[in-house]
Design an enzyme around this catalytic site. Structure first.
Site, PDB file in Angstrom:
ATOM      1  N   ASP B 118      66.414 -59.120  85.239  1.00 63.27           N
ATOM      2  CA  ASP B 118      67.052 -57.766  85.662  1.00 63.27           C
ATOM      3  C   ASP B 118      68.722 -58.166  86.201  1.00 63.27           C
ATOM      4  OD1 ASP B 118      66.045 -55.053  87.903  1.00 63.27           O
ATOM      5  OD2 ASP B 118      67.634 -55.127  86.513  1.00 63.27           O
ATOM      6  N   ASP B 297      57.938 -53.561  82.678  1.00 63.93           N
ATOM      7  CA  ASP B 297      57.687 -54.404  83.779  1.00 63.93           C
ATOM      8  C   ASP B 297      57.706 -53.659  84.935  1.00 63.93           C
ATOM      9  OD1 ASP B 297      60.799 -53.568  84.468  1.00 63.93           O
ATOM     10  OD2 ASP B 297      60.264 -54.565  86.138  1.00 63.93           O
TER      11      ASP B 297
END
Lengths: 402, 402
Positions: B118, B297
């Site tokens: 990320d 996620d």
């Protein structure tokens, strides 16, 4: 599967492996010395949950878990053969009701190898609040919720029956260090009277889960030669299947610890396993094996591991040290244990600096694997009669700070 | 070992498995849809670190460790195929210098399967102090030591190059929820300008470690249909190898989350994987798979696991509840994962009540194993075209509180 084995002069007995659905005939603990090298012995202890090769180190699983290590990791990575539980802690949580309902601690935690429980004597004196020592036992308040409890030789035997360990420890009084001779003598005598009551209680109660539970008495006497001698002689007269030395490594100088270990080993029976409680560093282990000790337990590998202190075949590492920041070599190149080869020092340092739980896990597994490896190597060298040379070679390496 | 595989209309390409000493030819990420069942897709994503079967759940390993789980447990018990790292956290600790010296995060942590990072956009807005948003990027103060830093599209691409993930995320601005239309529009437009700069920076810098790093843009637009539509169209025009939906599951009502997921899936390209960031519960996953999402996620299995919330094939368990005290049945009879079968609910409860680290470990492994099992079952049913029935059957069971 049971088979009859002729172990020694004591008796023909069944050697039996405990299986969950197939509890077979019980047998008392037996000890077999395979080889000696000076005072050091290599042997094996037979219990109903399997064999332990000595010298042995026993990871401490205080409240039914070796902190931060799964039972699978204990078996596969650490290769632990026997672990410790603690009666004081297990009595408080989860308690005997839950443990009995589970069928004992082995079943509860999923460990099918031997377990030893410390009687809780030390915790009652070090952890509990407001304790009052009487002839009957000790009244104390739980460190968790302040509730009041009585531990007596009888109740501690009953609790350990419920927990279901293969080796259970006598309920003793642990005097502080230092104690004066008068206090230490009275304390030792109380411990001896309590020991007799432990044996009596055990004899009148059955093993709870279909396998034998074996009582080890504990030598006390503080750091007074006359008292230690008297205690060893009293304990030896009980003809127990194994004997423990308590009340050492409580703050006394290290040389004194070795001196009293040596003294006790010279009196305690040679043909029974000798268990030195609460010891120690890797170098303590080697020195005490050389004095005739067969069994050790200590929180050091796990507790110090969780604090970033790694014991390795190359020396001691403080993993938070900046020097490891870019050291991508394995944790311990000399240790044949998967995690210790797989993860790098730099990664371990990062885990500790970042406060990651994985750091605690890997440090614990590593340190325990190292301790088990060390006693395994000691045993190998005793069998080859090269233990002294091994010890002399290892001591300076193990102690060096990397 | 490299072999040439004809994957699809894009090109003949090398399919290459990364090996530590044998880095082979790089290839851009490719996605292959094997089957569809309604809007749900079963497919596979090819990366230079191996194949990912979709739908997939990605355990979150924020700072280079999936909390409380070893890499061995991730592989063997959880059967994770790809994990997440976080740029903001890894940039602060251990930092790009250490990661570069290690040869990238895969090498550093010992994970040879795919990794996604990320970009840190969300953390900069949720964790960092004193942040100032400018056209250039965001100036912020580290939550660890207050040091000042600038994250720009360029610098975040560079940091992600150094970390070395296979899939890297665009640096975006994450507006709070709720935001007014004006703020959300300006924020989205900034995110779009930053996205272009991300692509430009990536194009002018090489992959750092000998394998391809693939950029996924992120759709924003808050909860405004016109903005989400515009953002999807802009992102789609970039023709990236995969696309992500950000800024949902940030406090909006669940029906709105599904509504906007459906909207985005209807615009984003069908032949590219769709990644819904930060979602969700097991039932969220099934619903969103049914809307066309391929990748998820979420910290929920690990974070909630550490707090004693277990997601099981039979429903949700709060393991501290007294009702489990003497329940010796396995954690989850329906889950074919060793720890979930081996340890009992009663033992897990004890670990949590006693504050044992092992409880955190086992809960994390269990929940992650469950999430991976769930998406694996979803995939199976999509391949058999029975996904709708599967979802309808599972939803009430999964959500029930046991």
């Amino acid at each position: 599967m049971a088979k009859i084995a002729d172990i020694g002069p004591d008796s023909v007995r069944f050697v039996c492996m405990w299986k969950k659905d197939d509890i077979c005939k019980m047998a008392v603990l037996a000890f077999n010395i395979e080889s000696e090298s000076g005072k050091a012995r290599a042997g094996n202890i037979q219990t109903d949950h399997g064999t332990i090769q000595t010298p042995i180190f026993m990871p401490v699983g205080t409240v039914g878990s070796v902190k931060a290590v799964t039972q699978q990791q204990l078996k596969l990575d650490v290769q632990a053969q026997i672990i410790l539980g603690n009666t004081y802690h297990l009595y408080l949580r989860p308690g005997t009701e839950v443990l009995e309902a589970a069928g004992g601690l082995h079943q509860f935690m999923g460990w099918d190898r031997p377990i030893l429980t410390d009687s809780g004597g030390y915790q009652v004196f070090s952890l509990a609040a407001n304790r009052k020592i009487k002839e009957e036992g000790v009244i104390f308040q739980s460190h968790i919720d302040g509730s009041k409890h009585l531990f007596s030789p009888e109740s501690v035997m009953d609790i350990q029956r419920s927990i279901g360990a293969d080796i259970i420890m006598a309920f003793d009084e642990c005097p502080p260090y230092p104690s004066d001779h008068n206090y230490a003598k009275k304390s030792m005598e109380l411990t001896h009277r309590w020991l007799t009551r432990c044996f009596d209680r055990l004899a009148e109660t059955p093993d709870k889960y279909g396998y034998t539970q074996n009582l080890f008495p504990i030598v006390q006497g503080s750091t007074f030669k006359d008292l230690r001698t008297a205690s060893c002689e009293f304990i030896a007269s009980k003809n127990a299947v194994g004997n423990a030395i308590g009340g050492l490594s409580v703050g006394e100088p290290i040389e004194m610890m070795y001196e009293f270990t040596d003294l006790c080993c010279s009196i305690l029976p040679a043909n029974k396993p000798r268990y030195l409680m609460g010891v120690g560093t890797p170098w303590n282990l080697l020195e005490c094996i050389d004095l005739g000790i067969d069994m050790f337990d200590c929180v050091m590998p796990t507790r110090n591991g969780r604090n970033g202190m790694l014991f390795t075949t190359q020396g001691v590492i403080n993993i938070r040290n900046k020097k490891w920041e870019k050291d991508f070599s394995p944790i311990d190149i000399g240790l044949p244990s998967e995690p210790s080869q797989y993860y790098s020092k730099a990664y371990m340092r990062h885990l500790f600096v970042a406060g990651e739980i994985l750091g605690l896990q890997l440090a614990s597994i590593h340190n325990l694997s190292f301790y088990l490896w060390l006693v395994g190597e000691a045993r190998k060298h005793i069998l080859q009669n090269t233990f002294t040379a091994f010890k002399q070679q290892m001591l300076p390496i193990l102690q060096q700070r990397l």
